[in-house]
Design a protein around this motif. Structure first.
Motif, PDB file in Angstrom:
ATOM      1  N   GLU A   1      48.317  23.818  62.807  1.00  0.00           N
ATOM      2  CA  GLU A   1      49.091  22.577  62.902  1.00  0.00           C
ATOM      3  C   GLU A   1      50.419  22.923  63.554  1.00  0.00           C
ATOM      4  O   GLU A   1      51.315  23.461  62.917  1.00  0.00           O
ATOM      5  CB  GLU A   1      49.313  21.984  61.506  1.00  0.00           C
ATOM      6  CG  GLU A   1      50.047  20.662  61.540  1.00  0.00           C
ATOM      7  CD  GLU A   1      50.572  20.257  60.162  1.00  0.00           C
ATOM      8  OE1 GLU A   1      50.919  21.146  59.360  1.00  0.00           O
ATOM      9  OE2 GLU A   1      50.647  19.050  59.910  1.00  0.00           O
TER      10      GLU A   1
ATOM     11  N   HIS B   1      47.618  25.353  56.002  1.00  0.00           N
ATOM     12  CA  HIS B   1      48.074  25.104  57.377  1.00  0.00           C
ATOM     13  C   HIS B   1      48.853  26.303  57.907  1.00  0.00           C
ATOM     14  O   HIS B   1      49.669  26.877  57.187  1.00  0.00           O
ATOM     15  CB  HIS B   1      49.008  23.879  57.418  1.00  0.00           C
ATOM     16  CG  HIS B   1      48.360  22.589  57.023  1.00  0.00           C
ATOM     17  ND1 HIS B   1      49.075  21.416  56.856  1.00  0.00           N
ATOM     18  CD2 HIS B   1      47.055  22.276  56.773  1.00  0.00           C
ATOM     19  CE1 HIS B   1      48.243  20.440  56.527  1.00  0.00           C
ATOM     20  NE2 HIS B   1      47.015  20.927  56.456  1.00  0.00           N
TER      21      HIS B   1
ATOM     22  N   GLU C   1      51.725  18.006  50.068  1.00  0.00           N
ATOM     23  CA  GLU C   1      52.198  19.082  50.939  1.00  0.00           C
ATOM     24  C   GLU C   1      53.718  19.186  50.796  1.00  0.00           C
ATOM     25  O   GLU C   1      54.445  18.330  51.303  1.00  0.00           O
ATOM     26  CB  GLU C   1      51.822  18.812  52.398  1.00  0.00           C
ATOM     27  CG  GLU C   1      52.315  19.905  53.344  1.00  0.00           C
ATOM     28  CD  GLU C   1      51.827  19.736  54.782  1.00  0.00           C
ATOM     29  OE1 GLU C   1      51.388  18.642  55.146  1.00  0.00           O
ATOM     30  OE2 GLU C   1      51.898  20.725  55.534  1.00  0.00           O
TER      31      GLU C   1
ATOM     32  N   HIS D   1      56.386  25.544  55.903  1.00  0.00           N
ATOM     33  CA  HIS D   1      57.255  24.887  54.932  1.00  0.00           C
ATOM     34  C   HIS D   1      57.630  25.780  53.748  1.00  0.00           C
ATOM     35  O   HIS D   1      58.642  25.540  53.103  1.00  0.00           O
ATOM     36  CB  HIS D   1      56.577  23.619  54.402  1.00  0.00           C
ATOM     37  CG  HIS D   1      56.378  22.571  55.446  1.00  0.00           C
ATOM     38  ND1 HIS D   1      57.417  22.017  56.149  1.00  0.00           N
ATOM     39  CD2 HIS D   1      55.251  21.991  55.917  1.00  0.00           C
ATOM     40  CE1 HIS D   1      56.947  21.121  57.015  1.00  0.00           C
ATOM     41  NE2 HIS D   1      55.638  21.095  56.895  1.00  0.00           N
TER      42      HIS D   1
ATOM     43  N   ASP E   1      51.374  24.998  53.494  1.00  0.00           N
ATOM     44  CA  ASP E   1      51.664  25.126  54.923  1.00  0.00           C
ATOM     45  C   ASP E   1      52.718  26.215  55.068  1.00  0.00           C
ATOM     46  O   ASP E   1      53.841  26.078  54.575  1.00  0.00           O
ATOM     47  CB  ASP E   1      52.164  23.784  55.464  1.00  0.00           C
ATOM     48  CG  ASP E   1      52.433  23.826  56.974  1.00  0.00           C
ATOM     49  OD1 ASP E   1      52.833  24.889  57.494  1.00  0.00           O
ATOM     50  OD2 ASP E   1      52.248  22.784  57.630  1.00  0.00           O
TER      51      ASP E   1
HETATM   52 ZN    ZN Z   1      51.131  20.991  57.356  1.00  0.00          ZN
END
Ligand code: ZN
Length: 271
Positions: free
Chosen positions: A245, A201, A140, A179, A176
């Motif tokens: 998340e 995510h 990730e 990010h 995600d």
């Molecule tokens: Zn994540």
């Protein structure tokens, strides 16, 4: 088109104040079908008990968070990290999770390319164990604001490069939105990742962000175009769980059952 509620998975860290049992029961009561388990919730509950609880719950166990933190100035520290990641793989297998998500780690002052080299070596040392356990690993990439101490892997390109270099069906990536939303190469790198996208995510980027770690927003309450990124991910072939998340001191301070209803609404309207 809105994402269907059947694909919604919630991370136990999203409802951090809840124990593993409270999360399992709360998600089931709210009609949430998937759960990603954080190791601290599993640890405080007990592995065998947690595995039985999850097995009996009927929830889909989506992944175990998190492995990683491979870089270390000393070889003994790097070996300890590898041992811990192998334990995480065993824990994932025990609870029926097909995936361990890797927050890859960084050491303040260590050059980032050296950090990435150590991450790649660390992952390489875990892949046989992952295969034997039947558990996949996902890199990730984290937002570059965490490059000092949480992850030397800060872009999807770096994660994809590592997946290409290690060339194992047991290794892929986690996308995600928190990010990677800012990345000008994101659409291209998501397409490149293709079938090695193992998980997805969602949350949102709050403006202004009041805390670098624990001020994520509910989907739709920030500036990330989540449906656009979901479209890219699905175009690349991903059709799996969509995982909420959300680390948020503000939301952890709420009644968690009421908060879970807000998550469902935000998911249906803004993912
Ligand atoms: Zn994540």
């Amino acid at each position: 088109m809105a994402a269907s509620i059947e694909r919604l998975c919630v991370h136990t860290m999203t409802t951090k104040p809840w124990s593993l049992r409270e999360a399992v029961e709360g998600y089931a009561a709210a009609g949430v079908r998937g759960i990603t388990v954080w190791r601290q919730h599993l640890e405080s509950y007990g592995l065998a008990e947690g595995a039985a609880l999850l097995r009996d719950s009927g929830l889909g166990v989506v992944s175990l968070c998190r492995g990683g933190f491979f870089p270390h100035p000393e070889p003994s520290g790097r070996q300890a990290a590898i041992d811990d990641n192998r334990r995480a793989i065993d824990e994932a297998a025990a609870i029926g999770a097909p995936l361990v998500v890797l927050v890859c780690g960084a050491v303040p002052g260590m050059p980032l390319d050296e950090g990435r080299r150590q991450i790649q070596d660390g992952i390489a040392a875990c892949l046989d164990h992952a295969r034997d356990a039947g558990v996949k690993l996902a890199i990730e990439p984290l937002h570059p604001m965490y490059a000092d101490c949480r992850s030397a892997v800060t872009t999807l390109k770096q994660a994809n490069d590592m997946v290409a270099a290690l060339a194992s069906p047991w290794l892929g990536v986690t996308v995600d939105v928190y990010h990677v939303w800012w990345d000008p190469d994101l659409e291209r790198e998501i397409a490149r990742a293709g079938s090695s996208i193992f998980s997805f995510h969602v949350c949102d980027w709050r403006t202004p962000t009041r805390d670098l770690l624990n001020d994520r927003a509910l989907m739709g309450a920030g500036c990330i175009d989540i449906p656009r990124i979901r479209g890219w991910v699905e175009q690349a072939g991903f059709g799996g769980w969509i995982e909420a998340e959300i680390f948020s001191d503000e939301h952890w301070g709420m009644d968690q059952a009421a908060y879970l209803q807000q998550i469902k609404t935000a998911y249906l309207n803004h993912v």
